[in-house]
Structures are given as C-alpha cells and as structure tokens.
Design an enzyme around this catalytic site. Structure first.
Site, mmCIF file in Angstrom:
data_model
loop_
_atom_site.group_PDB
_atom_site.id
_atom_site.type_symbol
_atom_site.label_atom_id
_atom_site.label_comp_id
_atom_site.label_asym_id
_atom_site.label_seq_id
_atom_site.Cartn_x
_atom_site.Cartn_y
_atom_site.Cartn_z
ATOM 1 N N GLN A 19 0.822 -1.211 0.000
ATOM 2 C CA GLN A 19 0.000 0.000 0.000
ATOM 3 C C GLN A 19 0.855 1.259 0.000
ATOM 4 O O GLN A 19 0.582 2.215 -0.706
ATOM 5 C CB GLN A 19 -0.938 0.011 1.203
ATOM 6 C CG GLN A 19 -2.008 -1.056 1.137
ATOM 7 C CD GLN A 19 -3.122 -0.782 2.125
ATOM 8 O OE1 GLN A 19 -3.706 0.292 2.144
ATOM 9 N NE2 GLN A 19 -3.424 -1.761 2.954
ATOM 10 N N GLU A 45 5.701 -8.577 -0.057
ATOM 11 C CA GLU A 45 4.337 -8.223 -0.460
ATOM 12 C C GLU A 45 4.404 -6.885 -1.169
ATOM 13 O O GLU A 45 4.823 -5.882 -0.584
ATOM 14 C CB GLU A 45 3.401 -8.151 0.746
ATOM 15 C CG GLU A 45 1.954 -7.913 0.347
ATOM 16 C CD GLU A 45 0.987 -7.936 1.507
ATOM 17 O OE1 GLU A 45 -0.223 -7.693 1.270
ATOM 18 O OE2 GLU A 45 1.416 -8.170 2.655
ATOM 19 N N ASN A 86 -1.923 -10.404 -1.536
ATOM 20 C CA ASN A 86 -2.891 -10.967 -0.602
ATOM 21 C C ASN A 86 -4.268 -11.083 -1.236
ATOM 22 O O ASN A 86 -4.740 -10.169 -1.912
ATOM 23 C CB ASN A 86 -2.968 -10.078 0.651
ATOM 24 C CG ASN A 86 -3.329 -10.865 1.884
ATOM 25 O OD1 ASN A 86 -4.103 -11.817 1.818
ATOM 26 N ND2 ASN A 86 -2.789 -10.472 3.021
ATOM 27 N N ASP A 148 -5.227 -14.100 4.744
ATOM 28 C CA ASP A 148 -5.514 -13.800 6.149
ATOM 29 C C ASP A 148 -6.607 -12.739 6.257
ATOM 30 O O ASP A 148 -6.871 -12.000 5.313
ATOM 31 C CB ASP A 148 -4.255 -13.325 6.869
ATOM 32 C CG ASP A 148 -3.752 -11.987 6.333
ATOM 33 O OD1 ASP A 148 -3.672 -11.852 5.093
ATOM 34 O OD2 ASP A 148 -3.432 -11.091 7.133
ATOM 35 N N GLU A 149 -7.241 -12.706 7.404
ATOM 36 C CA GLU A 149 -8.120 -11.604 7.828
ATOM 37 C C GLU A 149 -9.173 -11.227 6.776
ATOM 38 O O GLU A 149 -9.432 -10.046 6.521
ATOM 39 C CB GLU A 149 -7.280 -10.377 8.198
ATOM 40 C CG GLU A 149 -6.335 -10.638 9.354
ATOM 41 C CD GLU A 149 -5.534 -9.419 9.757
ATOM 42 O OE1 GLU A 149 -5.237 -9.264 10.957
ATOM 43 O OE2 GLU A 149 -5.173 -8.613 8.866
ATOM 44 N N TYR A 247 6.494 -10.052 15.151
ATOM 45 C CA TYR A 247 5.911 -9.015 14.307
ATOM 46 C C TYR A 247 6.419 -7.646 14.749
ATOM 47 O O TYR A 247 6.461 -7.340 15.939
ATOM 48 C CB TYR A 247 4.378 -9.030 14.410
ATOM 49 C CG TYR A 247 3.702 -9.906 13.380
ATOM 50 C CD1 TYR A 247 4.274 -11.100 12.982
ATOM 51 C CD2 TYR A 247 2.490 -9.532 12.817
ATOM 52 C CE1 TYR A 247 3.653 -11.905 12.039
ATOM 53 C CE2 TYR A 247 1.861 -10.335 11.884
ATOM 54 C CZ TYR A 247 2.448 -11.518 11.498
ATOM 55 O OH TYR A 247 1.843 -12.308 10.571
ATOM 56 N N ASP A 299 1.222 -0.734 8.678
ATOM 57 C CA ASP A 299 0.090 -0.194 9.439
ATOM 58 C C ASP A 299 0.000 1.314 9.239
ATOM 59 O O ASP A 299 0.073 1.759 8.108
ATOM 60 C CB ASP A 299 0.186 -0.621 10.904
ATOM 61 C CG ASP A 299 0.153 -2.146 11.049
ATOM 62 O OD1 ASP A 299 -0.702 -2.764 10.393
ATOM 63 O OD2 ASP A 299 0.999 -2.701 11.767
#
Length: 496
Positions: A19, A45, A86, A148-149, A247, A299
């Site tokens: 992102q 990623e 993802n 995931d998620e 993490y 994040d």
C-alpha cells in the site's frame, strides 16, 4: 559463519510494501544485512505496475525493471524472494478502481479493506491474472497469497450470499469457510500448474465439513485462530513459525519484537503463538517446520520513517538468524549475541548540507531563504525563514495514513518538534514526519555541470516515495516514472 549446516532451511523476513512503498535503498540494504546474518528468504508483499490492469496502477507500485534489479541482487546474495499479493482479503489497492470484483454488503457498499468476491468467476480470474503477471517476473519456487483476515472488522453476516453460494455449490451443510477453502485450493492448483508451491497465513483456515484445504499448501502460522498447529501437522502441511511475537509494526502497540526478552525467556524457534510448542515432529523422516521469520508491517505508516524502521528491526534480524541457524540458544545472555560484529549497511542519506539557501523553484510556496536542517533520523527539513514554517506534504488522498496521491501539493506548516523519534512522540508523528525530506543530487536535463555558485538537487517526501516537481502550475509530488514538471531544484548557499 555456520558452514552451511542450518537447523532450519528457511530463515527470513516478511516485508510488506504494497500500500505504501519501501524504497529500493531500504530493500537492498535489507538484502545485504540478511546475507551477512545468513538469512535466506524474503517474503515481499508488493504491487507491480500492471500492463493489463491499468486502473490499478495507483501509487504505490514498483515497475518490473525495479523488481528485476532487486531480484538480481538477491540472486547474487543467495536469497530467495517470494512474492505475495494478498487475497481474498486486503485487496483494497487492487479493487478500489475495480469494484465489480469486490464483495458487496446488503446495501451495495464496498468497504475499503477490499475483499475479493470469491463467488464471482470473473473476480477469481482477475486475481489469477495478477498472479500470472508476477510469476513471469519472479523465479521463486513459491507463491504467497496471504489469505488472512478476510473478514477483519466485518462479518460474514453482512454478505449472506456467500453462505447461499456454499449451499448451492456444495451442499446445505457447507459454510462460508468451505467457499474460502475452495478458492485457496483453486489458487493452489493454478500455481502448481506453473511449477510453484503455495503458502498462506493460517488464521483463515477453520474446521470445515465439506471442502478441506489441500495438504501440500505451506502454512505460515502467525495468529492463534482457526486450526491449531498440530492440526496442520497431522494433515500433512509444512509450517513456518511467524508468531506475532516476531511481528514489528510502525504503529500497532503490541507488535514490538523484544529480542532480548525472547532470548532470555523459555521461548524458542518452535514456540508458536498461543503457547503451542512444536517438538521435533517427524513425518516420513522429514521435519515439518521449515523455519521462522520476522515480519515488518507498515500499518499507520506515518508513525515512523524508513530510517527509524531500519534501526528498530536490527535486533529481531539477529534473533531469527541465530535461532534459524542453530535451532537452540547457545546461551541465555542476549548481550553475547545481540551485538553483531558485522557492520550494518546504511540507507542513503540526504546529500545537501545544513545551511541557508535560496531555492527559487520554491518561491511559489514561500519567499525564502530556506533553512535546511538535519533530523535525528537522517532526513532534512526545509524552513521558509520569511514566515518560520516548514515545507510539508500532509494533505491528499492517503493509504495507511500516508499521502499517496499523485499530484498532491505541499504546504507550509508550523515546525514540528523533531527531537522526538520513534516510538517517542508517537502522537505527534504525523506532524513531524510529513515535514521530513530526502534531498539528493540531481542530473540536469541537458547534462550540464552545475555552477560553482549553486548545486542542483531532487526533493522527495520522506514518507511517500514520490518526487517533488515544479511547473507553471506549482509544486506537486509525482511517481518517478510519470513526472509532471521539472524535478531539479537549485540550491544557492546564502552567506551569513
């Protein structure tokens, strides 16, 4: 060195740079550091500028030539780079301009998390075409699809047609998780058809009665959710330890790798999240745990700069390297391992020296002269001394809190306190970090040599990865491959 005999075949790093971007300087320095520490796997990623899906080519992206540059270095260093896009969750950067492929709530809305509609064959084909583009570039034996998620911050209840599709496609006892597994298996078959193996995060896989996950998929176990680690082992899956204690995040408070505490505790490479300990389980003579990895997540990316991230992750790289090589702690005193004797590669710093400068190309926003000052993390601030405010890139469309909008314009803001660094001053990070700039030597368009009275530089916002340009329409940031204006700025030193 460990003479090539390692406890685990995979010892590595996850780097999320999809992102918001991570600079090539950072990635190349990371590869060099990994090589020093004998780490051998990088999960990257990322979003590559697509020749097919042009509407998805919003910033941030890497070009295929940039990716090839990274892969060439990784190959020389003996590091395997595994690509990740993802799906079916976390696809916002792909679906924001292709909403026809996204899940829609009962009211018809599409949320910004970006969930692929896995009941739609065209949506699935959209993802598989992206995968195909990447596999033409990456030579890795693996494809990482995340998985995931999928329902993070949401619920299957808002998408009832997933259950309806499960009942119609499989049977009345099927659930949304059967649909999910079916999608993952379809991706698995696709990548196997191209000679690759699939790996996914663990949390999306739950007990199902109809569609079971293909057992040749590698499980990246990070979260204490869904199936237990022993469930995956018993079903024949290989696993990687990506525990949340490994993490690192720019903003999420629980994600701070405390390497000294982990080293001096009972935790080790086989301790999975949720107090699950995987002994040296053997199946057919092969250990099913392939290794462990530290993960670097963005994040709220304005909370820390790349230089701060670089400093923060060093202990965790050493921790994973030591346990990945030897499997056990050779002693329990972190001081004996935490200070690597190897010099840490540096990330390129700004080229311009601190001082007072006339910068005529900045006259459109301030009268100057401009005071260039260093920040504690190695960037520069540009203060318009005529008004006492700093040049700032704070406003525009954002991803993860960073202005990624091409054409976003800088402004002047009251100077932020630069004495704080991550994680101190966390609450004022946006004001501080949006005033930081990378100032690098620039090449004039006519290849002429700068005058002895001035130098020419390019200016980049520290957070955004774009380049500042000037034109008749003013100042704006643009991606490096689509500059709208001139990126050369003249710095004339002002004598005091």
């Amino acid at each position: 060195m460990n003479n090539g005999v390692f406890a685990f075949p995979e010892r590595g790093v996850t780097l999320c740079a999809s992102q918001i971007g991570i600079s090539l300087d950072f990635i190349e320095a990371l590869l060099e550091r990994m090589h020093q520490l004998e780490l051998n796997t990088l999960i990257w990623e990322l979003k590559i500028k697509s020749p097919c899906w042009e509407l998805a080519n919003t910033w941030h992206y890497y070009t295929a030539s940039q990716v090839s540059q990274v892969l060439a270095l990784a190959q020389r260093l003996g590091i395997e780079v595994v690509p990740e896009v993802n799906a079916p969750g976390h696809m916002g950067i792909w679906l924001e301009n292709y909403p026809q492929y996204a899940l829609k709530r009962l009211d018809g809305s599409v949320d910004p998390e970006g969930r692929l509609d896995i009941t739609n064959p065209q949506a699935i084909d959209f993802y598989l075409q992206i995968v195909d583009e990447y596999l033409r570039i990456f030579p890795s034996r693996w494809w990482h699809m995340g998985a995931d998620e999928y329902m993070i911050h949401d619920s299957f209840a808002n998408y009832p047609y997933l259950a309806e599709y499960a009942h119609r496609t499989f049977c009345t006892s099927a659930s949304e998780y059967d649909v999910f597994n079916s999608f993952v298996n379809e991706v698995n078959q696709f990548v196997k058809g191209r000679g690759r193996r699939l790996r996914i995060w663990n949390d999306g896989i739950h007990e199902t009665s109809v569609v079971h996950l293909d057992n040749d998929i590698l499980i990246e176990y990070w979260k204490d959710e869904g199936l237990r680690i022993t469930d995956f082992i018993q079903r024949g899956h290989d696993v990687i330890n990506n525990s949340e204690v490994l993490y690192w995040s720019r903003s999420h408070p629980p994600y701070r790798v405390d390497a000294p505490a982990l080293w001096e505790s009972n935790w080790d490479a086989r301790t999975f999240i949720g107090n699950q300990y995987l002994s040296d389980v053997l199946h057919g003579g092969d250990r099913k745990q392939r290794g462990l990895r530290v993960s670097i997540w963005p994040d709220e990316s304005f909370r820390a700069t790349e230089h701060e991230v670089w400093e923060a992750i060093q202990d965790s790289l050493i921790l994973v390297a030591e346990l990945g090589k030897y499997g056990v702690k050779r002693n329990h005193d972190w001081r004996t391992v935490g200070m690597s004797s190897l010099s840490v590669p540096t990330i390129a710093d700004s080229a311009v020296s601190p001082g007072l400068y006339e910068i005529p190309e900045l006259n459109v926003v301030g009268k100057g002269p401009w005071r260039v000052q260093c920040t504690p993390d190695g960037y520069r601030t540009l203060e318009d001394t005529s008004c006492g405010k700093n040049l700032t890139l704070k406003y525009g469309q954002k991803h993860l809190g960073v202005v990624t909008q091409a054409g976003a314009r800088p402004s002047l803001e009251l100077p932020a306190d630069m004495s704080a660094s991550w994680p101190d001053g966390w609450e004022n990070a946006e004001s501080r970090n949006t005033q930081k700039w990378i100032i690098s030597s620039a090449v004039l368009k006519d290849n002429s040599i700068p005058s002895q009275t001035h130098e020419v530089f390019s200016i980049k916002p520290a957070l955004t990865g774009q380049i500042l340009t000037h034109s008749d329409e003013g100042l704006a940031q643009w991606p490096f491959d689509s500059l709208q204006g001139d990126s050369a700025f003249t710095f004339r030193k002002v004598s005091l």
